[in-house]
Design a protein around this motif. Structure first.
Motif, PDB file in Angstrom:
ATOM      1  N   VAL A  88       0.830  -1.203   0.000  1.00 55.61           N
ATOM      2  CA  VAL A  88       0.000   0.000   0.000  1.00 55.61           C
ATOM      3  C   VAL A  88       0.862   1.249   0.000  1.00 55.61           C
ATOM      4  O   VAL A  88       2.040   1.205   0.351  1.00 55.61           O
ATOM      5  CB  VAL A  88      -0.968   0.013   1.207  1.00 55.61           C
ATOM      6  N   ASN A  89       0.244   2.351  -0.390  1.00 51.60           N
ATOM      7  CA  ASN A  89       0.926   3.640  -0.445  1.00 51.60           C
ATOM      8  C   ASN A  89       1.465   4.039   0.925  1.00 51.60           C
ATOM      9  O   ASN A  89       2.581   4.518   1.042  1.00 51.60           O
ATOM     10  CB  ASN A  89      -0.057   4.687  -0.963  1.00 51.60           C
ATOM     11  N   GLU A  90       0.682   3.853   1.958  1.00 56.11           N
ATOM     12  CA  GLU A  90       1.066   4.195   3.328  1.00 56.11           C
ATOM     13  C   GLU A  90       0.746   2.986   4.201  1.00 56.11           C
ATOM     14  O   GLU A  90      -0.386   2.531   4.225  1.00 56.11           O
ATOM     15  CB  GLU A  90       0.256   5.387   3.838  1.00 56.11           C
ATOM     16  N   GLY A  91       1.720   2.445   4.892  1.00 58.41           N
ATOM     17  CA  GLY A  91       1.434   1.350   5.807  1.00 58.41           C
ATOM     18  C   GLY A  91       2.147   0.066   5.439  1.00 58.41           C
ATOM     19  O   GLY A  91       2.943   0.003   4.502  1.00 58.41           O
ATOM     20  N   ALA A  92       1.813  -0.958   6.189  1.00 56.48           N
ATOM     21  CA  ALA A  92       2.481  -2.254   6.062  1.00 56.48           C
ATOM     22  C   ALA A  92       1.953  -3.044   4.868  1.00 56.48           C
ATOM     23  O   ALA A  92       0.808  -2.888   4.456  1.00 56.48           O
ATOM     24  CB  ALA A  92       2.269  -3.058   7.350  1.00 56.48           C
ATOM     25  N   THR A  93       2.787  -3.921   4.347  1.00 58.58           N
ATOM     26  CA  THR A  93       2.401  -4.829   3.272  1.00 58.58           C
ATOM     27  C   THR A  93       1.435  -5.867   3.824  1.00 58.58           C
ATOM     28  O   THR A  93       1.650  -6.419   4.895  1.00 58.58           O
ATOM     29  CB  THR A  93       3.650  -5.520   2.694  1.00 58.58           C
ATOM     30  N   ARG A  94       0.367  -6.125   3.073  1.00 55.81           N
ATOM     31  CA  ARG A  94      -0.593  -7.178   3.441  1.00 55.81           C
ATOM     32  C   ARG A  94      -0.254  -8.422   2.643  1.00 55.81           C
ATOM     33  O   ARG A  94      -0.153  -8.364   1.423  1.00 55.81           O
ATOM     34  CB  ARG A  94      -2.008  -6.733   3.115  1.00 55.81           C
ATOM     35  N   LEU A  95      -0.104  -9.537   3.341  1.00 53.50           N
ATOM     36  CA  LEU A  95       0.252 -10.793   2.688  1.00 53.50           C
ATOM     37  C   LEU A  95      -0.962 -11.707   2.644  1.00 53.50           C
ATOM     38  O   LEU A  95      -1.601 -11.937   3.673  1.00 53.50           O
ATOM     39  CB  LEU A  95       1.405 -11.475   3.424  1.00 53.50           C
ATOM     40  N   GLY A  96      -1.271 -12.225   1.468  1.00 47.35           N
ATOM     41  CA  GLY A  96      -2.338 -13.196   1.301  1.00 47.35           C
ATOM     42  C   GLY A  96      -3.675 -12.587   0.933  1.00 47.35           C
ATOM     43  O   GLY A  96      -3.939 -11.408   1.163  1.00 47.35           O
ATOM     44  N   LYS A  97      -4.505 -13.443   0.352  1.00 49.54           N
ATOM     45  CA  LYS A  97      -5.834 -13.019  -0.099  1.00 49.54           C
ATOM     46  C   LYS A  97      -6.739 -12.619   1.059  1.00 49.54           C
ATOM     47  O   LYS A  97      -7.536 -11.694   0.936  1.00 49.54           O
ATOM     48  CB  LYS A  97      -6.508 -14.133  -0.901  1.00 49.54           C
ATOM     49  N   GLN A  98      -6.639 -13.315   2.188  1.00 50.26           N
ATOM     50  CA  GLN A  98      -7.521 -13.014   3.320  1.00 50.26           C
ATOM     51  C   GLN A  98      -7.254 -11.604   3.852  1.00 50.26           C
ATOM     52  O   GLN A  98      -8.198 -10.850   4.108  1.00 50.26           O
ATOM     53  CB  GLN A  98      -7.355 -14.037   4.429  1.00 50.26           C
ATOM     54  N   ALA A  99      -5.996 -11.246   4.027  1.00 50.93           N
ATOM     55  CA  ALA A  99      -5.654  -9.908   4.510  1.00 50.93           C
ATOM     56  C   ALA A  99      -6.120  -8.854   3.518  1.00 50.93           C
ATOM     57  O   ALA A  99      -6.622  -7.795   3.906  1.00 50.93           O
ATOM     58  CB  ALA A  99      -4.153  -9.800   4.760  1.00 50.93           C
ATOM     59  N   PHE A 100      -5.984  -9.147   2.228  1.00 55.13           N
ATOM     60  CA  PHE A 100      -6.429  -8.214   1.200  1.00 55.13           C
ATOM     61  C   PHE A 100      -7.949  -8.066   1.234  1.00 55.13           C
ATOM     62  O   PHE A 100      -8.475  -6.958   1.134  1.00 55.13           O
ATOM     63  CB  PHE A 100      -5.964  -8.682  -0.182  1.00 55.13           C
ATOM     64  N   ALA A 101      -8.672  -9.164   1.402  1.00 54.50           N
ATOM     65  CA  ALA A 101     -10.139  -9.120   1.470  1.00 54.50           C
ATOM     66  C   ALA A 101     -10.599  -8.284   2.655  1.00 54.50           C
ATOM     67  O   ALA A 101     -11.543  -7.485   2.538  1.00 54.50           O
ATOM     68  CB  ALA A 101     -10.709 -10.533   1.539  1.00 54.50           C
ATOM     69  N   GLU A 102      -9.936  -8.438   3.808  1.00 53.80           N
ATOM     70  CA  GLU A 102     -10.284  -7.638   4.990  1.00 53.80           C
ATOM     71  C   GLU A 102     -10.060  -6.156   4.720  1.00 53.80           C
ATOM     72  O   GLU A 102     -10.882  -5.311   5.086  1.00 53.80           O
ATOM     73  CB  GLU A 102      -9.472  -8.104   6.197  1.00 53.80           C
ATOM     74  N   PHE A 103      -8.954  -5.831   4.073  1.00 47.92           N
ATOM     75  CA  PHE A 103      -8.663  -4.444   3.691  1.00 47.92           C
ATOM     76  C   PHE A 103      -9.763  -3.907   2.775  1.00 47.92           C
ATOM     77  O   PHE A 103     -10.268  -2.795   2.982  1.00 47.92           O
ATOM     78  CB  PHE A 103      -7.299  -4.375   3.005  1.00 47.92           C
ATOM     79  N   CYS A 104     -10.152  -4.687   1.771  1.00 49.05           N
ATOM     80  CA  CYS A 104     -11.181  -4.246   0.824  1.00 49.05           C
ATOM     81  C   CYS A 104     -12.519  -4.022   1.516  1.00 49.05           C
ATOM     82  O   CYS A 104     -13.224  -3.057   1.209  1.00 49.05           O
ATOM     83  CB  CYS A 104     -11.333  -5.260  -0.310  1.00 49.05           C
ATOM     84  N   ARG A 105     -12.874  -4.881   2.447  1.00 44.47           N
ATOM     85  CA  ARG A 105     -14.133  -4.705   3.183  1.00 44.47           C
ATOM     86  C   ARG A 105     -14.113  -3.389   3.967  1.00 44.47           C
ATOM     87  O   ARG A 105     -15.092  -2.648   3.991  1.00 44.47           O
ATOM     88  CB  ARG A 105     -14.387  -5.894   4.097  1.00 44.47           C
ATOM     89  N   HIS A 106     -12.988  -3.117   4.623  1.00 47.24           N
ATOM     90  CA  HIS A 106     -12.845  -1.849   5.342  1.00 47.24           C
ATOM     91  C   HIS A 106     -12.975  -0.669   4.375  1.00 47.24           C
ATOM     92  O   HIS A 106     -13.679   0.311   4.662  1.00 47.24           O
ATOM     93  CB  HIS A 106     -11.497  -1.798   6.072  1.00 47.24           C
ATOM     94  N   MET A 107     -12.300  -0.752   3.257  1.00 36.57           N
ATOM     95  CA  MET A 107     -12.337   0.339   2.274  1.00 36.57           C
ATOM     96  C   MET A 107     -13.763   0.563   1.767  1.00 36.57           C
ATOM     97  O   MET A 107     -14.187   1.713   1.601  1.00 36.57           O
ATOM     98  CB  MET A 107     -11.391   0.035   1.107  1.00 36.57           C
TER      99      MET A 107
END
Length: 132
Positions: free
Chosen positions: A33-52
């Motif tokens: 991501v532009n600001e923050g830690a790298t998200r590893l794996g589809k699950q972490a990405f899905a959680e990020f997308c839900r928040h967004m």
């Protein structure tokens, strides 16, 4: 194939279709991501997308996708047309502000699936727009 995969990823984003976005991702996936830690794996990405999706409503326009001849790298340039729906911790208060922000994404691909996406936008420009 590389361009088609990246285009499918962003088309799914614009439809709000998280499952279709996840289908474009390799099992060995990293989201830088532009600001923050790298998200590893589809699950972490899905959680990020839900928040967004709770916090922002965005549509990407003026999309231009590039790829290398080997089909292993790609990039996209676009404009984010958004509405700030819900206050994101550490950022200005959300009041339904609209914003228009140039952005881009950089990709690695393996076996026709995305293994890395790095997103870039100017956070200070976004903060200025939603604070006005």
């Amino acid at each position: 194939m590389t361009r088609a995969t990246i285009e499918a990823y962003y088309a799914a984003f614009n439809r709000g279709d998280l499952d279709a976005m996840l289908e474009t991702l390799h099992d060995d996936f990293a989201h830088h991501v532009n600001e923050g830690a790298t998200r590893l794996g589809k699950q972490a990405f899905a959680e990020f997308c839900r928040h967004m999706n709770e916090t922002y409503r965005e549509e990407l326009t003026d999309m231009v996708v590039f790829s290398n001849d080997a089909g292993t790298r790609g990039a996209a340039e676009f404009v984010v047309n958004g509405t700030y729906l819900k206050t994101d911790p550490g950022l200005p208060e959300a009041r339904g502000q609209k914003y228009v922000l140039p952005a881009g994404g950089f990709f690695d691909l393996k076996d026709g699936k995305i293994t890395r996406v790095t997103t870039y936008y100017n956070l200070q420009d976004w903060i200025r727009q939603v604070s006005a």
